[in-house]
Enzyme design. Structure first.
Site, PDB file in Angstrom:
ATOM      1  N   ALA A 131      -5.651  10.384   7.378  1.00 31.36           N
ATOM      2  CA  ALA A 131      -5.125   9.712   6.405  1.00 31.36           C
ATOM      3  C   ALA A 131      -6.218   8.922   5.572  1.00 31.36           C
ATOM      4  CB  ALA A 131      -3.850   8.862   6.761  1.00 31.36           C
ATOM      5  N   ARG A 177       0.264  -7.063  -4.435  1.00 35.19           N
ATOM      6  CA  ARG A 177      -0.126  -7.926  -3.468  1.00 35.19           C
ATOM      7  C   ARG A 177      -0.055  -9.401  -4.060  1.00 35.19           C
ATOM      8  NH1 ARG A 177      -5.359  -4.415  -0.439  1.00 35.19           N
ATOM      9  NH2 ARG A 177      -3.646  -2.509  -0.247  1.00 35.19           N
ATOM     10  N   HIS A 188       0.829  -1.253  -0.078  1.00 33.59           N
ATOM     11  CA  HIS A 188      -0.050  -0.029   0.023  1.00 33.59           C
ATOM     12  C   HIS A 188       0.845   1.143  -0.064  1.00 33.59           C
ATOM     13  CE1 HIS A 188      -0.163  -0.391   4.792  1.00 33.59           C
ATOM     14  NE2 HIS A 188       1.019  -0.597   4.388  1.00 33.59           N
ATOM     15  N   VAL A 192      -4.404   3.846  11.991  1.00 36.12           N
ATOM     16  CA  VAL A 192      -5.407   5.164  12.249  1.00 36.12           C
ATOM     17  C   VAL A 192      -6.438   4.671  13.385  1.00 36.12           C
ATOM     18  CG1 VAL A 192      -5.560   5.980   9.957  1.00 36.12           C
ATOM     19  CG2 VAL A 192      -7.069   3.960  10.491  1.00 36.12           C
TER      20      VAL A 192
END
Ligand code: FA5
Length: 338
Positions: A299, A200, A174, A257
């Site tokens: 974010a 991935r 990512h 987060v």
């Protein structure tokens, strides 16, 4: 007894015929007709022996001279024709219409990336890029995903085989590692996006590719709340798809987060998840040497292929990288303007 041939008249006729021969094939016909075994001049030379003995030397010598002269003329004619052909090749006819070479078109993902980038720039974001080959620590550990953390399973990883015992490397799963890299270098206020390719090790289907593009977003400043996150992302989505677009925020978990969420968009009667987001975790802010009581931020990570699917009505993500020109031709003329 034969008459002596008129060598001057013969020469004149032969030279006129040679001058009229317009290409190599005609010159060859002339050579055979005049100088070949059954040619006219060869016949004259053969006839010399039938002349009265006293005339033979003069006529014979004249006929031989003529043969040499015609052989020389033959060589010159061929050279002149060759030169004319070369000149013709070199000449450029400037009155001919121009020829347009075949032109490609921008790839739909490039068009979408540019459009997204322009939209974020208009909203005041800077744009930076990061490395595709990333260190394990940036991709995982420093994002609060240590080796034994179950969240690592969210990102099936393609590791880089390395003989050295140094830090482990991988193809970034990512664009979030750039949150850490950017925070190492910059002070708030921060408002940046990071477009980039991610990889991935996962099964491919109509909405999942093993290679995908993301836009990471990072905003850090004093007094930011979840309302700023929602406002920014809703505004972005509406700029891209219009104000009628149906969106849905739902709780989601990402270790870096707190709280975390996903944003999905109504797509063909269903919901298509286009991004993950959340308020930057307090520990990430502290790790950057900032006071988390003073600075907060949010974010997000948007999937570019998913945005492109929605925008262009593409029902299978695999079409983007299948290299089928009939599919790619559909995007001719698009320039990525929002
Ligand atoms: C992440 O990659 C997080 N780094 C996003 C994030 C950033 C969360 C910042 C919080 C804060 P996720 O794995 O859900 O999350 O991927 C984010 C988006 O990438 C998805 O919503 C989707 O749009 C897209 N995406 C993910 N996996 C694929 C895939 N295999 N193929 C195509 N697009 C994908």
């Amino acid at each position: 007894m034969s008459d002596a041939p008129d060598l001057d008249a013969l020469e004149e006729t032969a030279r006129a015929a040679l001058a009229a021969a317009g290409d190599a094939a005609a010159v060859e016909d002339w050579r055979v007709g005049w100088l070949g075994r059954k040619g006219r001049l060869t016949g004259v030379l053969r006839g010399v022996r039938e002349l009265p003995a006293e005339r033979r030397p003069a006529v014979g010598a004249g006929a031989n001279r003529l043969k040499l002269a015609l052989q020389e003329a033959h060589g010159e004619r061929l050279a002149a024709l060759r030169e004319a052909r070369a000149d013709e090749g070199a000449a450029i006819d400037v009155t001919l219409p121009g020829r347009q070479p075949p032109q490609g078109t921008l790839h739909p993902i490039t068009i979408t990336r540019r459009m997204m980038e322009r939209t974020f720039r208009d909203m005041g974001f800077d744009v930076v890029e990061g490395p595709d080959v990333e260190l394990e620590t940036y991709n995982f550990d420093r994002l609060r995903i240590p080796a034994d953390h179950p969240a690592r399973e969210m990102w099936d990883t393609i590791w880089i085989a390395d003989e050295d015992a140094g830090p482990r490397k991988l193809l970034r799963t990512h664009t979030s590692p750039m949150q850490i890299r950017y925070l190492e270098r910059r002070e708030p206020p921060i408002r940046v996006i990071v477009p980039g390719t991610c990889y991935r090790y996962e099964a491919v289907d109509a909405t999942h590719e093993w290679m995908l593009s993301q836009f990471e977003g990072l905003v850090i400043d004093e007094g930011l709340s979840f309302a700023h996150l929602k406002g920014t992302l809703e505004s972005f989505v509406q700029r891209l798809f219009g104000s009628e677009i149906e969106t849905r925020f739902r709780c989601d978990y990402f270790p870096f987060v707190e709280p975390g969420a996903e944003l999905a968009i109504r797509w063909q009667g269903d919901w298509l998840e286009v991004l993950g987001c959340g308020m930057v975790h307090r520990e990430i802010i502290e790790q950057a040497g900032l006071d988390s009581r003073r600075y907060t931020g949010f974010a997000f990570g948007i999937g570019v292929e998913r945005v492109a699917m929605l925008r262009y009505g593409v029902t299978d993500i695999r079409a983007f990288y299948a290299n089928d020109l009939r599919f790619l031709e559909r995007f001719r003329g698009s320039d990525g303007s929002a």
